[in-house]
Write a protein that holds these residues in place. Structure first.
Motif, PDB file in Angstrom:
ATOM      1  N   ASP A   1     -53.587  39.754  75.057  1.00  0.00           N
ATOM      2  CA  ASP A   1     -54.511  39.202  76.047  1.00  0.00           C
ATOM      3  C   ASP A   1     -55.678  38.444  75.409  1.00  0.00           C
ATOM      4  OD1 ASP A   1     -55.873  41.400  75.082  1.00  0.00           O
ATOM      5  OD2 ASP A   1     -55.858  42.495  76.981  1.00  0.00           O
TER       6      ASP A   1
ATOM      7  N   SER B   1     -52.023  36.401  85.941  1.00  0.00           N
ATOM      8  CA  SER B   1     -52.257  37.444  84.946  1.00  0.00           C
ATOM      9  C   SER B   1     -53.451  37.156  84.040  1.00  0.00           C
ATOM     10  CB  SER B   1     -51.001  37.611  84.071  1.00  0.00           C
ATOM     11  OG  SER B   1     -50.687  36.393  83.401  1.00  0.00           O
TER      12      SER B   1
ATOM     13  N   VAL C   1     -52.003  43.243  87.060  1.00  0.00           N
ATOM     14  CA  VAL C   1     -51.704  43.319  85.629  1.00  0.00           C
ATOM     15  C   VAL C   1     -52.553  44.438  85.017  1.00  0.00           C
ATOM     16  CG1 VAL C   1     -51.878  42.078  83.429  1.00  0.00           C
ATOM     17  CG2 VAL C   1     -51.091  40.886  85.489  1.00  0.00           C
ATOM     18  N   PRO C   2     -51.959  45.291  84.165  1.00  0.00           N
ATOM     19  CA  PRO C   2     -52.737  46.375  83.555  1.00  0.00           C
ATOM     20  C   PRO C   2     -54.028  45.863  82.931  1.00  0.00           C
ATOM     21  CG  PRO C   2     -50.407  46.627  83.017  1.00  0.00           C
ATOM     22  CD  PRO C   2     -50.545  45.325  83.750  1.00  0.00           C
ATOM     23  N   GLY C   3     -55.128  46.551  83.248  1.00  0.00           N
ATOM     24  CA  GLY C   3     -56.421  46.184  82.682  1.00  0.00           C
ATOM     25  C   GLY C   3     -57.251  45.238  83.521  1.00  0.00           C
TER      26      GLY C   3
ATOM     27  N   ARG D   1     -57.535  45.565  87.094  1.00  0.00           N
ATOM     28  CA  ARG D   1     -57.850  46.133  88.408  1.00  0.00           C
ATOM     29  C   ARG D   1     -59.354  46.038  88.701  1.00  0.00           C
ATOM     30  NH1 ARG D   1     -56.125  50.348  92.377  1.00  0.00           N
ATOM     31  NH2 ARG D   1     -53.993  50.212  91.649  1.00  0.00           N
TER      32      ARG D   1
ATOM     33  N   ASP E   1     -50.048  49.107  90.337  1.00  0.00           N
ATOM     34  CA  ASP E   1     -50.218  48.987  88.888  1.00  0.00           C
ATOM     35  C   ASP E   1     -48.956  48.362  88.313  1.00  0.00           C
ATOM     36  OD1 ASP E   1     -52.827  50.080  88.634  1.00  0.00           O
ATOM     37  OD2 ASP E   1     -51.999  52.069  88.968  1.00  0.00           O
ATOM     38  N   GLY E   2     -49.010  47.059  88.021  1.00  0.00           N
ATOM     39  CA  GLY E   2     -47.801  46.354  87.591  1.00  0.00           C
ATOM     40  C   GLY E   2     -46.828  46.257  88.762  1.00  0.00           C
ATOM     41  N   ARG E   3     -45.569  46.534  88.499  1.00  0.00           N
ATOM     42  CA  ARG E   3     -44.527  46.622  89.534  1.00  0.00           C
ATOM     43  C   ARG E   3     -44.343  45.311  90.305  1.00  0.00           C
ATOM     44  NH1 ARG E   3     -45.102  52.467  92.471  1.00  0.00           N
ATOM     45  NH2 ARG E   3     -42.861  52.152  92.729  1.00  0.00           N
TER      46      ARG E   3
END
Length: 381
Positions: free
Chosen positions: A57, A199, A232-234, A236, A256-258
């Protein structure tokens, strides 16, 4: 060089590059079980045993103005990475997408005798076509994910191979709609709208408020709609305040994702332009493509476009098969209206599903095997 235990340096930026690189790594590990891979990558790559020296990232920046504000940090990472790769002397360097970062790095490594491969052609057919001259000096092989790309490189003397799109292998031809709805706690008869704002932090800043505003407008008109938003993780912590500000009354579930389950489960998707639009097409979903960025970045990018489309499904089908609302056009009201137009015309959705199914078959080429065949040729010329 021991070809049974090759060592690869790799760089993938942002979530989409991490996913593509992880699918490639799966095929590489099948061919070379003792291989090593290191460089810049994300959680999906580390799940395949990749040694991430920096997280992916760090490179997740889009737009000229946005890149300038991060230039010093990104440039320092590239210099440190190049020096470390030159010390490690891998058999091959594989740059995954991220052309602004990878092409200069590849040119430097190739000039020092390291074989270089670029996986995912830059969009030279859409804008900045002069990049192909840089690629001629920077890479030994381009692994192309779209069927029309190798011919463009062959005309310029750049070795290129069509390997198909790894997502076309990873995503099932038959959409697991019922199972995905059950997994997400949605009823089979719910009308579901998926929101995919991108993302990158800059996409969250510019695109998410518009998608959330569209959800608020759609909820106002049809209160029974359900909304799902894969995060995307991180990121939220960036989405939560925007949701409260722009769509506090709409029933939006943050996941969370998915994102793949969300696309399989939804009836229509509002999607930021990028890889997620192709994922939506492979899940045969009607969609509305949205994009917005800093005004100066937009003016610069607009001047360099070669084609009328920006969304991958439209580029591949060579027409506006799905609507694109960009910059000032991407208003919540227009996004909502285009989404309702899909929901209210199931016959149009069925025709689109057939076109996306044919596109899926064209892009499905067992990418992991085809790409590792091409990598093997670079390893042992």
């Amino acid at each position: 060089m021991d070809h049974s235990t090759p060592r690869f340096a790799m760089v993938a930026g942002e979530a989409s590059g991490d996913l593509l690189a992880s699918l490639l790594l799966g095929g590489m590990k099948s061919r070379w079980p003792q291989m090593q891979a290191f460089g810049i990558g994300g959680p999906q790559m580390t799940g395949q045993g990749f040694d991430a020296w920096w997280p992916h990232d760090k490179l997740a920046v889009r737009g000229y103005v946005e890149v300038l504000s991060h230039y010093r940090e990104i440039s320092a990472i590239r210099n440190q990475l190049a020096e470390r790769v030159l010390r490690e002397k891998p058999d091959v360097f594989i740059g995954v997408d991220a052309p602004d970062f990878n092409l200069d790095l590849e040119a430097r490594l190739k000039s020092q005798g390291i074989k270089t491969i670029h996986f995912v052609s830059p969009s030279i057919w859409a804008w900045r076509g002069k990049r192909i001259k840089k690629m001629r000096s920077a890479v030994d092989q381009v692994l192309c994910i779209f069927p029309f790309e190798p011919a463009l490189y062959e005309r310029q003397g750049v070795p290129a191979t069509y390997v198909g799109h790894p997502l076309a292998d990873a995503i099932p031809i038959e959409v697991p709609r019922a199972g995905s709805r059950a997994a997400l706690g949605l009823a089979q008869d719910d009308c579901v709208v998926a929101l995919l704002p991108g993302s990158r932090r800059s996409e969250i800043q510019y695109v998410a408020p518009r998608l959330l505003g569209a959800a608020a407008e759609m909820h106002r008109q049809r209160p029974t709609l359900k909304f799902i938003l894969p995060v995307v993780p991180g990121l939220r912590h960036l989405i939560e305040p925007l949701r409260r500000r722009h769509a506090s009354q709409a029933p939006i579930e943050l996941l969370d994702g998915r994102s793949h389950e969300a696309l399989a489960a939804c009836d229509v998707a509002l999607v930021a332009s990028g890889t997620a639009t192709l994922e939506a097409a492979l899940y045969k979903r009607p969609m509305v493509i949205a994009y917005a960025m800093h005004a100066l970045s937009w003016q610069m990018m607009k001047r360099m476009r070669y084609q009328p489309w920006v969304g991958l499904p439209n580029i591949l089908l060579r027409e506006f098969a799905v609507p694109e609302l960009l910059q000032a056009d991407a208003t919540p009201a227009r996004l909502a209206a285009e989404a309702f137009d899909w929901l209210d015309h199931p016959d149009r959705c069925d025709a689109l599903t057939d076109r996306f199914a044919a596109l899926h078959l064209e892009l499905r080429r067992d990418t992991a095997r085809t790409a590792t065949d091409a990598i093997a040729k670079v390893l042992t010329p």
